[in-house]
Design an enzyme around this catalytic site. Structure first.
Site, PDB file in Angstrom:
ATOM      1  N   LYS A  36     -12.197 -15.008  21.512  1.00  0.00           N
ATOM      2  CA  LYS A  36     -12.749 -16.265  20.980  1.00  0.00           C
ATOM      3  C   LYS A  36     -11.739 -16.977  20.075  1.00  0.00           C
ATOM      4  CE  LYS A  36     -16.636 -17.650  18.017  1.00  0.00           C
ATOM      5  NZ  LYS A  36     -17.805 -17.161  17.266  1.00  0.00           N
ATOM      6  N   ALA A  88     -14.594  -7.773  17.986  1.00  0.00           N
ATOM      7  CA  ALA A  88     -15.571  -7.523  16.923  1.00  0.00           C
ATOM      8  C   ALA A  88     -15.163  -8.298  15.679  1.00  0.00           C
ATOM      9  CB  ALA A  88     -15.620  -6.032  16.583  1.00  0.00           C
ATOM     10  N   THR A 132     -15.678   2.833  15.399  1.00  0.00           N
ATOM     11  CA  THR A 132     -15.067   3.259  14.137  1.00  0.00           C
ATOM     12  C   THR A 132     -15.713   4.532  13.606  1.00  0.00           C
ATOM     13  OG1 THR A 132     -14.986   2.632  11.806  1.00  0.00           O
ATOM     14  CG2 THR A 132     -16.653   1.554  13.091  1.00  0.00           C
ATOM     15  N   ASP A 133     -14.975   5.260  12.786  1.00  0.00           N
ATOM     16  CA  ASP A 133     -15.558   6.444  12.132  1.00  0.00           C
ATOM     17  C   ASP A 133     -16.545   6.038  11.045  1.00  0.00           C
ATOM     18  OD1 ASP A 133     -13.720   5.436  10.281  1.00  0.00           O
ATOM     19  OD2 ASP A 133     -12.754   7.360   9.882  1.00  0.00           O
ATOM     20  N   GLU A 134     -16.540   4.734  10.685  1.00  0.00           N
ATOM     21  CA  GLU A 134     -17.398   4.293   9.577  1.00  0.00           C
ATOM     22  C   GLU A 134     -18.883   4.396   9.931  1.00  0.00           C
ATOM     23  OE1 GLU A 134     -15.963   0.817   7.493  1.00  0.00           O
ATOM     24  OE2 GLU A 134     -13.907   1.245   8.090  1.00  0.00           O
ATOM     25  N   TYR A 157     -20.953  -4.127   8.376  1.00  0.00           N
ATOM     26  CA  TYR A 157     -19.982  -3.905   9.468  1.00  0.00           C
ATOM     27  C   TYR A 157     -20.278  -2.609  10.198  1.00  0.00           C
ATOM     28  CZ  TYR A 157     -15.696  -2.117  11.627  1.00  0.00           C
ATOM     29  OH  TYR A 157     -14.798  -1.549  12.504  1.00  0.00           O
ATOM     30  N   LYS A 161     -21.590  -1.905  14.086  1.00  0.00           N
ATOM     31  CA  LYS A 161     -20.834  -1.087  15.055  1.00  0.00           C
ATOM     32  C   LYS A 161     -21.712   0.075  15.536  1.00  0.00           C
ATOM     33  CE  LYS A 161     -17.134  -1.475  16.277  1.00  0.00           C
ATOM     34  NZ  LYS A 161     -16.517  -2.273  17.380  1.00  0.00           N
ATOM     35  N   ASN A 186      -9.061   4.619  10.135  1.00  0.00           N
ATOM     36  CA  ASN A 186      -8.333   3.392   9.754  1.00  0.00           C
ATOM     37  C   ASN A 186      -6.966   3.298  10.420  1.00  0.00           C
ATOM     38  OD1 ASN A 186     -10.326   3.879   7.541  1.00  0.00           O
ATOM     39  ND2 ASN A 186      -9.437   1.999   6.757  1.00  0.00           N
ATOM     40  N   LYS A 196      -6.555  -6.669   5.276  1.00  0.00           N
ATOM     41  CA  LYS A 196      -6.814  -5.226   5.219  1.00  0.00           C
ATOM     42  C   LYS A 196      -5.816  -4.592   4.246  1.00  0.00           C
ATOM     43  CE  LYS A 196      -9.957  -5.421   8.510  1.00  0.00           C
ATOM     44  NZ  LYS A 196      -9.706  -5.620   9.883  1.00  0.00           N
TER      45      LYS A 196
HETATM   46  P1  NAD Z   1      -9.383  -7.759  14.462  1.00  0.00           P
HETATM   47  O1  NAD Z   1     -10.360  -8.376  13.514  1.00  0.00           O
HETATM   48  O2  NAD Z   1      -7.938  -7.757  14.122  1.00  0.00           O
HETATM   49  O3  NAD Z   1      -9.516  -8.437  15.902  1.00  0.00           O
HETATM   50  C1  NAD Z   1     -10.742  -8.749  16.476  1.00  0.00           C
HETATM   51  C2  NAD Z   1     -10.492  -9.690  17.658  1.00  0.00           C
HETATM   52  O4  NAD Z   1     -11.756  -9.980  18.277  1.00  0.00           O
HETATM   53  C3  NAD Z   1      -9.867 -11.027  17.244  1.00  0.00           C
HETATM   54  O5  NAD Z   1      -8.830 -11.366  18.130  1.00  0.00           O
HETATM   55  C4  NAD Z   1     -11.033 -12.015  17.350  1.00  0.00           C
HETATM   56  O6  NAD Z   1     -10.614 -13.334  17.663  1.00  0.00           O
HETATM   57  C5  NAD Z   1     -11.833 -11.391  18.491  1.00  0.00           C
HETATM   58  N1  NAD Z   1     -13.263 -11.786  18.449  1.00  0.00           N
HETATM   59  C6  NAD Z   1     -14.074 -11.787  17.376  1.00  0.00           C
HETATM   60  N2  NAD Z   1     -15.294 -12.248  17.723  1.00  0.00           N
HETATM   61  C7  NAD Z   1     -15.249 -12.522  19.055  1.00  0.00           C
HETATM   62  C8  NAD Z   1     -16.186 -13.008  19.997  1.00  0.00           C
HETATM   63  N3  NAD Z   1     -17.436 -13.322  19.638  1.00  0.00           N
HETATM   64  N4  NAD Z   1     -15.788 -13.167  21.279  1.00  0.00           N
HETATM   65  C9  NAD Z   1     -14.523 -12.866  21.670  1.00  0.00           C
HETATM   66  N5  NAD Z   1     -13.580 -12.420  20.809  1.00  0.00           N
HETATM   67  C10 NAD Z   1     -13.939 -12.240  19.517  1.00  0.00           C
HETATM   68  O7  NAD Z   1      -9.934  -6.272  14.683  1.00  0.00           O
HETATM   69  P2  NAD Z   1      -9.133  -4.935  14.994  1.00  0.00           P
HETATM   70  O8  NAD Z   1      -8.753  -4.311  13.706  1.00  0.00           O
HETATM   71  O9  NAD Z   1      -8.127  -5.199  16.035  1.00  0.00           O
HETATM   72  O10 NAD Z   1     -10.311  -4.052  15.604  1.00  0.00           O
HETATM   73  C11 NAD Z   1     -10.565  -4.037  17.020  1.00  0.00           C
HETATM   74  C12 NAD Z   1     -11.707  -3.073  17.292  1.00  0.00           C
HETATM   75  O11 NAD Z   1     -11.379  -1.774  16.799  1.00  0.00           O
HETATM   76  C13 NAD Z   1     -13.013  -3.460  16.616  1.00  0.00           C
HETATM   77  O12 NAD Z   1     -14.067  -3.194  17.515  1.00  0.00           O
HETATM   78  C14 NAD Z   1     -13.092  -2.544  15.403  1.00  0.00           C
HETATM   79  O13 NAD Z   1     -14.436  -2.278  15.048  1.00  0.00           O
HETATM   80  C15 NAD Z   1     -12.412  -1.303  15.941  1.00  0.00           C
HETATM   81  N6  NAD Z   1     -11.749  -0.429  14.949  1.00  0.00           N
HETATM   82  C16 NAD Z   1     -10.847  -0.954  14.070  1.00  0.00           C
HETATM   83  C17 NAD Z   1     -10.209  -0.106  13.179  1.00  0.00           C
HETATM   84  C18 NAD Z   1      -9.174  -0.626  12.214  1.00  0.00           C
HETATM   85  O14 NAD Z   1      -8.695   0.119  11.351  1.00  0.00           O
HETATM   86  N7  NAD Z   1      -8.741  -1.875  12.307  1.00  0.00           N
HETATM   87  C19 NAD Z   1     -10.487   1.269  13.180  1.00  0.00           C
HETATM   88  C20 NAD Z   1     -11.429   1.761  14.098  1.00  0.00           C
HETATM   89  C21 NAD Z   1     -12.053   0.900  14.988  1.00  0.00           C
HETATM   90  P1  TYD Z   2      -9.813  -1.794   4.404  1.00  0.00           P
HETATM   91  O1  TYD Z   2      -8.406  -1.977   4.850  1.00  0.00           O
HETATM   92  O2  TYD Z   2     -10.641  -3.002   4.119  1.00  0.00           O
HETATM   93  O3  TYD Z   2     -10.519  -0.840   5.481  1.00  0.00           O
HETATM   94  P2  TYD Z   2     -11.997  -0.126   5.436  1.00  0.00           P
HETATM   95  O4  TYD Z   2     -12.801  -0.759   4.381  1.00  0.00           O
HETATM   96  O5  TYD Z   2     -12.522  -0.425   6.804  1.00  0.00           O
HETATM   97  O6  TYD Z   2     -11.729   1.326   5.207  1.00  0.00           O
HETATM   98  O7  TYD Z   2      -9.806  -0.904   3.078  1.00  0.00           O
HETATM   99  C1  TYD Z   2      -9.227   0.378   3.051  1.00  0.00           C
HETATM  100  C2  TYD Z   2      -9.536   0.984   1.700  1.00  0.00           C
HETATM  101  O8  TYD Z   2      -8.841   0.251   0.681  1.00  0.00           O
HETATM  102  C3  TYD Z   2     -11.001   0.921   1.311  1.00  0.00           C
HETATM  103  O9  TYD Z   2     -11.342   2.102   0.586  1.00  0.00           O
HETATM  104  C4  TYD Z   2     -11.103  -0.293   0.407  1.00  0.00           C
HETATM  105  C5  TYD Z   2      -9.742  -0.311  -0.270  1.00  0.00           C
HETATM  106  N1  TYD Z   2      -9.196  -1.629  -0.613  1.00  0.00           N
HETATM  107  C6  TYD Z   2      -8.663  -1.857  -1.911  1.00  0.00           C
HETATM  108  O10 TYD Z   2      -8.677  -0.961  -2.772  1.00  0.00           O
HETATM  109  N2  TYD Z   2      -8.124  -3.080  -2.177  1.00  0.00           N
HETATM  110  C7  TYD Z   2      -8.101  -4.098  -1.253  1.00  0.00           C
HETATM  111  O11 TYD Z   2      -7.619  -5.223  -1.583  1.00  0.00           O
HETATM  112  C8  TYD Z   2      -8.643  -3.854   0.059  1.00  0.00           C
HETATM  113  C9  TYD Z   2      -8.634  -4.948   1.089  1.00  0.00           C
HETATM  114  C10 TYD Z   2      -9.159  -2.602   0.320  1.00  0.00           C
END
Ligand code: NAD
Ligand code: TYD
Length: 352
Positions: A36, A88, A132-134, A157, A161, A186, A196
């Site tokens: 999107k 997502a 996610t593990d969350e 969130y 999920k 993560n 993040k």
């Molecule tokens: P991100 O936020 O970087 O990317 C999400 C992507 O989805 C973006 O490109 C966004 O434009 C697209 N998107 C959002 N809403 C949409 C919609 N309605 N239709 C089509 N596209 C849409 O996220 P990420 O960190 O790359 O995470 C990807 C997946 O992995 C997610 O499902 C997340 O829950 C999962 N995940 C992420 C982590 C992490 O540490 N980042 C860890 C475990 C699982």
């Molecule tokens: P984040 O990257 O948002 O991932 P998640 O909440 O999905 O684990 O955050 C990682 C950890 O860092 C989480 O315990 C929250 C903390 N955090 C900070 O302490 N400062 C920050 O500015 C952010 C974004 C996260």
């Protein structure tokens, strides 16, 4: 698998996954990236992929996974036989402030894709759902999340999920959809949106800005380099048992304060002189996140035993690569932060 629909391929992990599959595996079919392009999606990440692989091996369509008609059209036109579902809303803090989009995209969007996939059961090889593990909630000082840990999500969130995971599982049991689910810890690495923890800290530390640490910085996360996550997803898609869930983790538990200090020290070494004094001085303790999960830690022995997967990168090597990437890609950072890349999108793809 010939025609794989990758949702959310312009986000952090999706981008890395597309790059990995096309450049590093023997897959010879086509990836159809549907995104999107929310604030987190940036098609510029894949500009060189378009140059090299479009149209035979790669296509991009800007669309919302909640749009039934658009998704049905894509499934039919591209003869989709496999889905790898990343799309997502992914940031916990945003889900606390504005949960609506999380419910819409993460729950309704997944439901929409499952409904359409169901109509193509005859040719569907796999629906792989990225999670996610969350969803498991928070651990105390001991123990690990396994695939049988009960779901106890604590943020909007993780709750959204969890709901999507349950829908995927239900479609497997009820309608016989061939599914796999991965629950990962993560991630960090190139192309992560700088809201993040890790990219935010790298960039703020480079710029001499304050480094916000929530609470006392004692919350623990299990970090995995993004390419290792992509390797795990691809292994599960190739050889994972249909109907099963796999946990993916880094065996790399660190308290946030430790993570932030380590990044500061590495930057002091890698970019000396750009900041007066040690960057640790920039650490600022700020108000804690509500419902902040204390500790995540993954037991990935199932994935290790069944599919022979293990992380290739240690935190030291992974974070070094990540820091180097952010230093080398300051233009990307500036554009992503300013939202300027939307005009790049319009130039490339028109207004929709
Ligand atoms: P991100 O936020 O970087 O990317 C999400 C992507 O989805 C973006 O490109 C966004 O434009 C697209 N998107 C959002 N809403 C949409 C919609 N309605 N239709 C089509 N596209 C849409 O996220 P990420 O960190 O790359 O995470 C990807 C997946 O992995 C997610 O499902 C997340 O829950 C999962 N995940 C992420 C982590 C992490 O540490 N980042 C860890 C475990 C699982
Ligand atoms: P984040 O990257 O948002 O991932 P998640 O909440 O999905 O684990 O955050 C990682 C950890 O860092 C989480 O315990 C929250 C903390 N955090 C900070 O302490 N400062 C920050 O500015 C952010 C974004 C996260």
């Amino acid at each position: 698998m010939q025609n794989i629909l990758v949702t959310g391929g312009c986000g952090f992990i999706g981008t890395n996954f597309i790059r990995y599959v096309l450049a590093e595996t023997d897959f010879d079919g086509r990836l159809v990236n549907v995104d999107k392009l929310t604030y987190a999606g940036n098609p510029e990440n894949l500009a060189d992929i378009v140059q090299t692989y479009y149209p035979q091996r790669y296509a991009f369509i800007q669309a919302d996974i909640c749009d039934r008609q658009a998704m049905a059209g894509i499934f039919a036109n591209f003869e989709i036989d496999t889905v790898c579902h990343f799309a997502a809303e992914s940031h916990v803090d945003r889900s606390i402030v504005a949960p609506d989009a999380f419910i819409k995209t993460n729950i309704e969007g997944t439901f929409n894709l499952l409904q359409i996939a169901r109509q193509h059961l005859d040719r569907l090889v796999l629906f792989h759902h990225i999670s996610t593990d969350e969803v498991y909630g928070s651990l105390g000082a001991d123990g690990y999340f396994t695939e049988t840990t009960p779901y106890r999500p604590n943020s909007p969130y993780s709750a959204s999920k969890a709901a999507s995971d349950h829908l995927v599982r239900a479609y497997s049991r009820t309608y016989g959809l061939p599914v796999t689910i991965s629950n990962c810890s993560n991630n960090y690495g190139p192309y992560q949106f700088p809201e993040k923890l890790i990219p935010l800290i790298i960039l703020n530390a480079l710029e001499g800005q304050s480094l916000p640490v929530y609470g006392q910085g004692l919350n623990i996360r299990d970090w995995l380099y993004v390419r290792d996550h992509c390797r795990a997803v691809w292994a599960i898609m190739q050889k994972g048992t249909r109907g099963e869930t796999y946990n993916v983790g880094g065996r790399c538990e660190m308290a946030n304060l430790e993570t932030v200090r380590l990044i500061c020290d590495m930057l002091d070494e890698m970019v000396p002189g750009s900041h007066p004094g040690p960057r640790r001085d920039l650490i600022t303790f700020v108000k804690d996140r509500p419902g902040h999960d204390l500790r995540y830690a993954i037991d990935f022995s199932k994935l290790q035993k069944e599919l022979n997967w293990c992380p290739a990168e240690s935190f030291e090597t992974g974070i070094q690569k990540t820091i180097q990437w952010y230093i080398a890609n300051r233009e990307w950072v500036d554009r992503v932060r300013s939202g300027e890349y939307m005009s790049w999108v319009e130039q490339q793809y028109g207004n929709g």
